[in-house]
Design a protein around this motif. Structure first.
Motif, short mmCIF file in Angstrom:
data_model
loop_
_atom_site.label_atom_id
_atom_site.label_comp_id
_atom_site.label_asym_id
_atom_site.label_seq_id
_atom_site.Cartn_x
_atom_site.Cartn_y
_atom_site.Cartn_z
N LEU A 163 -14.34 10.53 5.17
CA LEU A 163 -14.08 10.56 3.73
C LEU A 163 -14.11 9.15 3.16
N GLN A 164 -14.61 9.03 1.94
CA GLN A 164 -14.58 7.77 1.21
C GLN A 164 -13.57 7.91 0.08
N LEU A 165 -12.50 7.11 0.14
CA LEU A 165 -11.41 7.22 -0.82
C LEU A 165 -11.32 5.94 -1.65
N PRO A 166 -11.48 6.03 -2.97
CA PRO A 166 -11.31 4.84 -3.82
C PRO A 166 -9.86 4.34 -3.74
N LEU A 167 -9.70 3.07 -3.44
CA LEU A 167 -8.38 2.49 -3.23
C LEU A 167 -8.21 1.28 -4.12
N GLU A 168 -7.16 1.27 -4.92
CA GLU A 168 -6.85 0.14 -5.81
C GLU A 168 -5.67 -0.62 -5.21
N LEU A 169 -5.94 -1.82 -4.72
CA LEU A 169 -4.86 -2.64 -4.19
C LEU A 169 -3.96 -3.11 -5.33
N PRO A 170 -2.64 -3.10 -5.13
CA PRO A 170 -1.75 -3.61 -6.16
C PRO A 170 -2.10 -5.06 -6.49
N ALA A 171 -2.16 -5.37 -7.78
CA ALA A 171 -2.54 -6.71 -8.22
C ALA A 171 -1.53 -7.75 -7.78
N GLY B 281 -10.27 -9.99 0.44
CA GLY B 281 -10.23 -11.26 -0.29
C GLY B 281 -9.47 -11.08 -1.60
N THR B 282 -10.09 -11.46 -2.69
CA THR B 282 -9.45 -11.32 -4.00
C THR B 282 -9.77 -10.00 -4.68
N GLU B 283 -10.63 -9.20 -4.06
CA GLU B 283 -11.00 -7.92 -4.65
C GLU B 283 -9.84 -6.93 -4.58
N THR B 284 -9.70 -6.12 -5.60
CA THR B 284 -8.65 -5.10 -5.60
C THR B 284 -9.22 -3.68 -5.61
N LEU C 56 0.81 -1.22 0.00
CA LEU C 56 0.00 0.00 0.00
C LEU C 56 0.85 1.27 0.00
N GLY C 57 2.09 1.15 0.50
CA GLY C 57 2.91 2.34 0.64
C GLY C 57 2.55 3.12 1.88
N LEU C 58 2.46 2.43 3.02
CA LEU C 58 2.04 3.05 4.27
C LEU C 58 2.97 2.69 5.42
N ARG C 59 3.08 3.62 6.37
CA ARG C 59 3.62 3.33 7.69
C ARG C 59 2.54 3.74 8.69
N VAL C 60 2.17 2.80 9.55
CA VAL C 60 0.99 3.02 10.38
C VAL C 60 1.26 2.65 11.83
N ALA C 61 0.35 3.10 12.70
CA ALA C 61 0.25 2.61 14.07
C ALA C 61 -1.13 2.00 14.23
N GLU C 62 -1.23 0.96 15.06
CA GLU C 62 -2.50 0.25 15.22
C GLU C 62 -2.92 0.27 16.68
N ASN C 63 -4.08 0.86 16.94
CA ASN C 63 -4.63 0.91 18.29
C ASN C 63 -6.14 1.08 18.18
N HIS C 64 -6.86 -0.02 18.00
CA HIS C 64 -8.32 -0.04 17.79
C HIS C 64 -8.72 0.55 16.44
N ARG D 110 5.88 7.64 -1.18
CA ARG D 110 5.76 8.19 -2.52
C ARG D 110 5.51 7.10 -3.56
N GLY D 111 4.48 7.34 -4.38
CA GLY D 111 4.20 6.45 -5.51
C GLY D 111 3.37 5.24 -5.17
N GLY D 112 2.95 5.10 -3.90
CA GLY D 112 2.21 3.92 -3.50
C GLY D 112 0.72 4.04 -3.72
N ALA D 113 0.01 2.93 -3.51
CA ALA D 113 -1.43 2.90 -3.73
C ALA D 113 -2.17 3.85 -2.78
N ALA D 114 -1.68 3.97 -1.55
CA ALA D 114 -2.34 4.86 -0.59
C ALA D 114 -2.24 6.32 -1.02
N GLU D 115 -1.08 6.70 -1.54
CA GLU D 115 -0.92 8.08 -2.02
C GLU D 115 -1.85 8.34 -3.20
#
Length: 611
Positions: free
Chosen positions: A557-565, A541-544, A486-494, A503-508
């Motif tokens: 916000l609703q952001l269209p996201l295309e997962l890398p195939a 699942g298999t959806e991208t 996805l091109g992300l660095r995240v923290a996870e807490n609930h 730069r250049g990733g699917a999230a951007e």
């Protein structure tokens, strides 16, 4: 305690008292025997080894000046500098307090259980008298009678607990010898015939000090052998490790004959536990790193650091060498000392390579530029840092790796010999990149200017796969984790908090931004709540083609996201080849999906490299 008055203090003398433990206050008295008529004093704005203007003067308060019984005028000249108007022939005494509430290795700390300080945080510099002898008197109080003192300074008249008078050749030495105070654990050993002391504060009852000493001794013996293979003497007469064990923390700072360290107390070795945890291996690597610095940066150092300017940034393009090459050798010396095996060493290199490959900024800024910009980029990291720069620690260590493997492949010399050659060429003093290039050419029998130009002064990919293969190690591209896809660095807490968007990733491309809270996603008109990043793959699942639901500035916000195939085998598409110095394909993945593994293929070749 022997009276410090029996030994006259130097012309520049400091008296430091832990005066109020609960208010975190040190009281400092500075006596200047022969002040100038308009004597200036200042507190440094930075500490060597940590490249950030930290404004230590913000913690200084209640500054007063007098000569005898007469108070004199102090004029503040800027944020960290004062002028005292002095009468001739009379000593000047300055008194002030310093709030010490920074538990890092870079500043000062004081509470009811422990005290610590660097001279750059407590000791005003007396302008014009920096090269004179300085003395430091550390005073005990009723609240610290059970404490001891540890420092690399030379004791002149100290009691058995270490309180008393110490001496420094000049101001540089004074502020390069931090002081640890408290009821700490103490251990001792010799390495290369040199006395070493290790003090540990904050350890749990399960702490195995005997094992820490034995392992540290092996590290020190390996380092002394490395630098003094021909039998020459180490450049220090004694050495001190000061380790503060805390609930959660990590770091170190090198000094001329000591180091200040911090680690999580769960990373310390434990009684009746023979296996080395990952945390303990990391701690040993830190110990190795800071000890190696005793030669590489404290003595062999950038020419720009010949004389420190404590008033402002001190720039150099050579941190890739001093920090990066030290980072290469810290784990390598663990292997040579027998503290880790080949598999663990390759695991550590794999981690370093992946860290660099997963940093898009490596294609934006050279490692030499990253060194110069350390003051504003590496030490002031923000959400865009991974996209804007590269670590001179990790990239620099890979430059060292490539140089070492290149030299070994050609068979005339090694990077070990180059480091010792530099030490001899500079007499263990200031150096330039030209010195490195000259020693490389002398020992290798050819110029390596082209390699350094590509690896250090451009963003050309390093030929890692080719060079590792020549030494019995196969580098293989692996399927990246979801965060890399996805091109992300995240923290996870609930929920998933987005820290950086690469730069250049699917999230951007989807429009995600640092600070977003990723709450859920929509897959084929069905909504799902996510608590961690792995939930995305689970629900997709298999959806991208997805829709990410994120919270930003009080809005949803609703952001269209295309997962890398992904291909049929579950792996990402084959990476595009990256050009290297020699024009061959490195076989490395693309910037936002970079994950590799290392596998030994020739034990003999690997053994020759790591020996």
């Amino acid at each position: 305690m022997p009276s410090a008055r029996k030994t006259p203090p130097a012309d520049v003398h400091y008296r430091i008292e832990p005066s109020d433990l609960h208010a975190h206050l040190f009281t400092v008295s500075l006596t200047v025997a022969h002040p100038a008529a308009e004597q200036e004093v200042s507190l440094p704005v930075w500490i060597p080894g940590s490249y950030l203007v930290r404004e230590f003067s913000k913690n200084l308060q209640e500054l007063k000046a007098r000569q005898g019984k007469r108070g004199i005028t102090l004029t503040q000249r800027d944020k960290h500098r004062w002028q005292a108007d002095c009468a001739p022939g009379k000593p000047l005494e300055l008194t002030y307090t310093v709030c010490a509430y920074d538990s890092s290795v870079r500043t000062a700390w004081l509470d009811a259980s422990r005290g610590f300080f660097n001279g750059t945080s407590l000791c005003l510099r007396v302008h014009g008298q920096e090269k004179r002898q300085h003395t430091l008197e550390i005073v005990s109080t009723a609240a610290t009678v059970q404490w001891s003192v540890a420092t690399g300074l030379r004791a002149v008249a100290a009691d058995k607990k270490g309180f008393g008078l110490y001496s420094a050749t000049d101001y540089d030495e004074l502020v390069d010898c931090p002081v640890e105070m408290g009821a700490f654990w103490v251990g001792r050993f010799k390495a290369g015939g040199i006395p070493h002391q290790f003090v540990v504060a904050g350890a749990a009852p399960s702490f195995d000090g005997k094992r820490l000493l034995a392992d540290t001794q092996k590290i020190c013996e390996a380092a002394v052998r490395f630098w003094h293979k021909g039998g020459s003497k180490a450049p220090f007469k004694n050495y001190l490790f000061m380790l503060n064990a805390v609930a959660d923390g990590y770091g170190g700072l090198e000094h001329r004959n000591s180091t200040a360290l911090i680690c999580g107390r769960r990373d310390l070795p434990r009684h009746e536990e023979s296996r080395a945890t990952d945390g303990y291996t990391t701690l040993l690597g830190l110990i190795s790193h800071e000890y190696f610095h005793t030669w590489n940066v404290k003595r062999l150092r950038p020419a720009e650091f010949t004389a420190y300017d404590y008033t402002q940034e001190n720039y150099t393009e050579l941190l890739w060498f001093f920090e990066g090459f030290t980072s290469y050798y810290d784990d390598l010396l663990l292997r040579r000392a027998g503290l880790i095996d080949d598999a663990t060493y390759l695991k550590l290199i794999t981690k370093t390579i992946n860290q660099v490959l997963q940093t898009p900024g490596r294609t934006v800024q050279t490692v030499a530029q990253a060194s110069y910009d350390a003051w504003v980029k590496y030490y002031r990291q923000d959400e865009n840092t991974p996209n804007a720069t590269v670590s001179y620690y990790t990239k620099g260590s890979l430059v060292a790796l490539c140089l070492d493997l290149t030299l070994r492949k050609e068979g005339k010399t090694t990077l070990d010999d180059v480091m010792r050659g530099l030490w001899a060429r500079t007499a263990g003093g200031p150096m330039t990149e030209a010195d490195l290039r000259s020693v490389l050419e002398e020992l290798a029998g050819r110029s390596l200017d082209t390699e350094l130009g590509h690896w250090v002064h451009s963003t050309t990919e390093l030929p890692l796969a080719e060079l590792l293969a020549a030494h019995g190690v196969n580098l293989k591209a692996e399927p990246p984790q979801l965060a890399q896809r996805l091109g992300l660095r995240v923290a996870e807490n609930h929920s998933v908090q987005i820290k950086s968007v690469l730069r250049g990733g699917a999230a951007e491309k989807a429009g995600m931004t640092p600070g977003d809270e990723w709450l859920g996603l929509q897959v084929q008109d069905r909504g799902w709540r996510i608590n961690k990043l792995d939930d995305v793959a689970f629900y997709a699942g298999t959806e991208t083609a997805l829709v990410a639901l994120v919270a930003r500035d009080g809005r949803l916000l609703q952001l269209p996201l295309e997962l890398p195939a992904r291909n049929k085998t579950g792996a990402p598409p084959p990476p595009k080849p990256v050009r290297t110095l020699r024009g061959a394909s490195s076989g490395l993945p693309t910037p936002t999906a970079d994950t590799i593994s290392l596998t030994p293929t020739d034990a003999a070749a690997l053994g020759r490299w790591l020996a």
